[in-house]
Design a protein around this motif. Sequence first.
Motif, PDB file in Angstrom:
ATOM      1  N   LEU A   1       0.840  -1.190   0.000  1.00  0.00           N
ATOM      2  CA  LEU A   1       0.000   0.000   0.000  1.00  0.00           C
ATOM      3  C   LEU A   1       0.880   1.247   0.000  1.00  0.00           C
ATOM      4  CD1 LEU A   1      -3.120   0.423   0.277  1.00  0.00           C
ATOM      5  CD2 LEU A   1      -2.714   0.790   2.691  1.00  0.00           C
ATOM      6  N   LYS A   2       0.533   2.226  -0.816  1.00  0.00           N
ATOM      7  CA  LYS A   2       1.283   3.480  -0.848  1.00  0.00           C
ATOM      8  C   LYS A   2       0.709   4.440   0.185  1.00  0.00           C
ATOM      9  CE  LYS A   2       2.436   2.972  -5.657  1.00  0.00           C
ATOM     10  NZ  LYS A   2       2.093   3.294  -7.009  1.00  0.00           N
ATOM     11  N   GLU A   3       1.519   5.415   0.588  1.00  0.00           N
ATOM     12  CA  GLU A   3       1.073   6.382   1.588  1.00  0.00           C
ATOM     13  C   GLU A   3      -0.198   7.097   1.142  1.00  0.00           C
ATOM     14  OE1 GLU A   3       2.397  10.600   3.571  1.00  0.00           O
ATOM     15  OE2 GLU A   3       4.006   9.217   3.037  1.00  0.00           O
ATOM     16  N   ARG A   4      -0.276   7.487  -0.115  1.00  0.00           N
ATOM     17  CA  ARG A   4      -1.466   8.200  -0.590  1.00  0.00           C
ATOM     18  C   ARG A   4      -2.713   7.321  -0.507  1.00  0.00           C
ATOM     19  NH1 ARG A   4      -2.103   7.589  -6.651  1.00  0.00           N
ATOM     20  NH2 ARG A   4      -0.520   6.067  -7.196  1.00  0.00           N
ATOM     21  N   HIS A   5      -2.541   6.007  -0.689  1.00  0.00           N
ATOM     22  CA  HIS A   5      -3.678   5.094  -0.551  1.00  0.00           C
ATOM     23  C   HIS A   5      -4.120   4.989   0.905  1.00  0.00           C
ATOM     24  CE1 HIS A   5      -1.986   3.128  -4.399  1.00  0.00           C
ATOM     25  NE2 HIS A   5      -2.857   4.072  -4.708  1.00  0.00           N
ATOM     26  N   LEU A   6      -3.162   4.925   1.803  1.00  0.00           N
ATOM     27  CA  LEU A   6      -3.484   4.882   3.232  1.00  0.00           C
ATOM     28  C   LEU A   6      -4.210   6.149   3.650  1.00  0.00           C
ATOM     29  CD1 LEU A   6      -3.261   3.481   5.982  1.00  0.00           C
ATOM     30  CD2 LEU A   6      -1.019   4.558   6.250  1.00  0.00           C
ATOM     31  N   ARG A   7      -3.788   7.279   3.117  1.00  0.00           N
ATOM     32  CA  ARG A   7      -4.433   8.545   3.457  1.00  0.00           C
ATOM     33  C   ARG A   7      -5.886   8.589   2.983  1.00  0.00           C
ATOM     34  NH1 ARG A   7      -1.562  13.380   4.352  1.00  0.00           N
ATOM     35  NH2 ARG A   7       0.565  13.013   5.036  1.00  0.00           N
ATOM     36  N   ILE A   8      -6.153   8.068   1.780  1.00  0.00           N
ATOM     37  CA  ILE A   8      -7.536   8.095   1.297  1.00  0.00           C
ATOM     38  C   ILE A   8      -8.389   7.081   2.048  1.00  0.00           C
ATOM     39  CG2 ILE A   8      -7.290   6.502  -0.658  1.00  0.00           C
ATOM     40  CD1 ILE A   8      -9.444   9.701  -0.506  1.00  0.00           C
ATOM     41  N   ILE A   9      -7.808   5.976   2.465  1.00  0.00           N
ATOM     42  CA  ILE A   9      -8.554   5.024   3.306  1.00  0.00           C
ATOM     43  C   ILE A   9      -8.937   5.695   4.618  1.00  0.00           C
ATOM     44  CG2 ILE A   9      -8.347   2.898   4.670  1.00  0.00           C
ATOM     45  CD1 ILE A   9      -6.650   1.799   2.303  1.00  0.00           C
ATOM     46  N   TRP A  10      -8.004   6.450   5.200  1.00  0.00           N
ATOM     47  CA  TRP A  10      -8.271   7.178   6.442  1.00  0.00           C
ATOM     48  C   TRP A  10      -9.388   8.199   6.232  1.00  0.00           C
ATOM     49  CZ3 TRP A  10      -7.621  12.451   7.439  1.00  0.00           C
ATOM     50  CH2 TRP A  10      -7.746  12.826   8.777  1.00  0.00           C
ATOM     51  N   ALA A  11      -9.295   8.965   5.139  1.00  0.00           N
ATOM     52  CA  ALA A  11     -10.312   9.985   4.864  1.00  0.00           C
ATOM     53  C   ALA A  11     -11.682   9.327   4.637  1.00  0.00           C
ATOM     54  CB  ALA A  11      -9.912  10.810   3.652  1.00  0.00           C
ATOM     55  N   THR A  12     -11.704   8.256   3.875  1.00  0.00           N
ATOM     56  CA  THR A  12     -12.951   7.553   3.595  1.00  0.00           C
ATOM     57  C   THR A  12     -13.553   6.977   4.872  1.00  0.00           C
ATOM     58  OG1 THR A  12     -12.141   7.028   1.388  1.00  0.00           O
ATOM     59  CG2 THR A  12     -13.996   5.740   2.186  1.00  0.00           C
ATOM     60  N   TRP A  13     -12.702   6.504   5.753  1.00  0.00           N
ATOM     61  CA  TRP A  13     -13.158   5.982   7.044  1.00  0.00           C
ATOM     62  C   TRP A  13     -13.985   7.040   7.782  1.00  0.00           C
ATOM     63  CZ3 TRP A  13     -12.592   1.201   9.279  1.00  0.00           C
ATOM     64  CH2 TRP A  13     -12.938   1.115  10.622  1.00  0.00           C
ATOM     65  N   HIS A  14     -13.465   8.259   7.811  1.00  0.00           N
ATOM     66  CA  HIS A  14     -14.146   9.320   8.544  1.00  0.00           C
ATOM     67  C   HIS A  14     -15.313   9.913   7.757  1.00  0.00           C
ATOM     68  CE1 HIS A  14     -11.605   9.051  12.005  1.00  0.00           C
ATOM     69  NE2 HIS A  14     -10.532   9.076  11.226  1.00  0.00           N
ATOM     70  N   ILE A  15     -15.261   9.847   6.428  1.00  0.00           N
ATOM     71  CA  ILE A  15     -16.404  10.279   5.630  1.00  0.00           C
ATOM     72  C   ILE A  15     -17.631   9.426   5.976  1.00  0.00           C
ATOM     73  CG2 ILE A  15     -17.363  10.265   3.278  1.00  0.00           C
ATOM     74  CD1 ILE A  15     -14.586  11.217   2.318  1.00  0.00           C
ATOM     75  N   ALA A  16     -17.416   8.136   6.179  1.00  0.00           N
ATOM     76  CA  ALA A  16     -18.528   7.256   6.572  1.00  0.00           C
ATOM     77  C   ALA A  16     -19.178   7.753   7.861  1.00  0.00           C
ATOM     78  CB  ALA A  16     -18.034   5.823   6.735  1.00  0.00           C
ATOM     79  N   SER A  17     -18.365   8.211   8.806  1.00  0.00           N
ATOM     80  CA  SER A  17     -18.916   8.758  10.051  1.00  0.00           C
ATOM     81  C   SER A  17     -19.720  10.029   9.783  1.00  0.00           C
ATOM     82  CB  SER A  17     -17.792   9.058  11.043  1.00  0.00           C
ATOM     83  OG  SER A  17     -17.147   7.871  11.416  1.00  0.00           O
ATOM     84  N   PHE A  18     -19.198  10.908   8.928  1.00  0.00           N
ATOM     85  CA  PHE A  18     -19.920  12.146   8.601  1.00  0.00           C
ATOM     86  C   PHE A  18     -21.271  11.837   7.949  1.00  0.00           C
ATOM     87  CE2 PHE A  18     -15.531  14.228   8.072  1.00  0.00           C
ATOM     88  CZ  PHE A  18     -15.487  14.576   9.409  1.00  0.00           C
ATOM     89  N   PHE A  19     -21.280  10.871   7.019  1.00  0.00           N
ATOM     90  CA  PHE A  19     -22.538  10.488   6.391  1.00  0.00           C
ATOM     91  C   PHE A  19     -23.516   9.931   7.426  1.00  0.00           C
ATOM     92  CE2 PHE A  19     -20.321  10.079   2.110  1.00  0.00           C
ATOM     93  CZ  PHE A  19     -20.921  11.217   1.596  1.00  0.00           C
ATOM     94  N   GLY A  20     -23.014   9.159   8.369  1.00  0.00           N
ATOM     95  CA  GLY A  20     -23.861   8.635   9.436  1.00  0.00           C
ATOM     96  C   GLY A  20     -24.483   9.753  10.255  1.00  0.00           C
ATOM     97  N   TRP A  21     -23.689  10.772  10.546  1.00  0.00           N
ATOM     98  CA  TRP A  21     -24.214  11.914  11.304  1.00  0.00           C
ATOM     99  C   TRP A  21     -25.269  12.671  10.500  1.00  0.00           C
ATOM    100  CZ3 TRP A  21     -18.581  13.536  12.662  1.00  0.00           C
ATOM    101  CH2 TRP A  21     -18.100  12.684  13.673  1.00  0.00           C
ATOM    102  N   CYS A  22     -25.059  12.800   9.191  1.00  0.00           N
ATOM    103  CA  CYS A  22     -26.052  13.477   8.354  1.00  0.00           C
ATOM    104  C   CYS A  22     -27.360  12.699   8.312  1.00  0.00           C
ATOM    105  CB  CYS A  22     -25.503  13.673   6.941  1.00  0.00           C
ATOM    106  SG  CYS A  22     -24.195  14.898   6.856  1.00  0.00           S
TER     107      CYS A  22
END
Length: 130
Positions: free
Chosen positions: A46-67
Amino acid sequence: MNAHLFIAGILCFILGLSHSIFGELLIFQHKKNNKKITPTIVKSDLKERHLRIIWATWHIASFFGWCVGAILIKIALKQTILNAELIEFIISSIAIAMFCSSFLVLFGTKGKHPGWVVFLVIGILTLLGI
């Protein structure tokens, strides 16, 4: 007030919050350098940029849940003055999304992740709120 929808909305907020907190503690904490918000330590193909987008996507799921939680709570509090046909469509769409999410987590983790139960309860409460 529609208690089923209100409780389902509160559960969405709790699920989103616990998702972000436990994700940070159990998954991403060991992949961060000191004083960095995003994870940068990669120990696989896994490349660093891929890990970063996985991290961002992880938290986007939380934001969608809150919405979704905010939508359910708003409908629960104002259901009698809103367009009934539109409200039924929104609630049905949310219920389907929650049932599909429940199945995906159940299947993907072979039932070992408790998130599928919370998604299932939210879906049931949402349907009961129609």
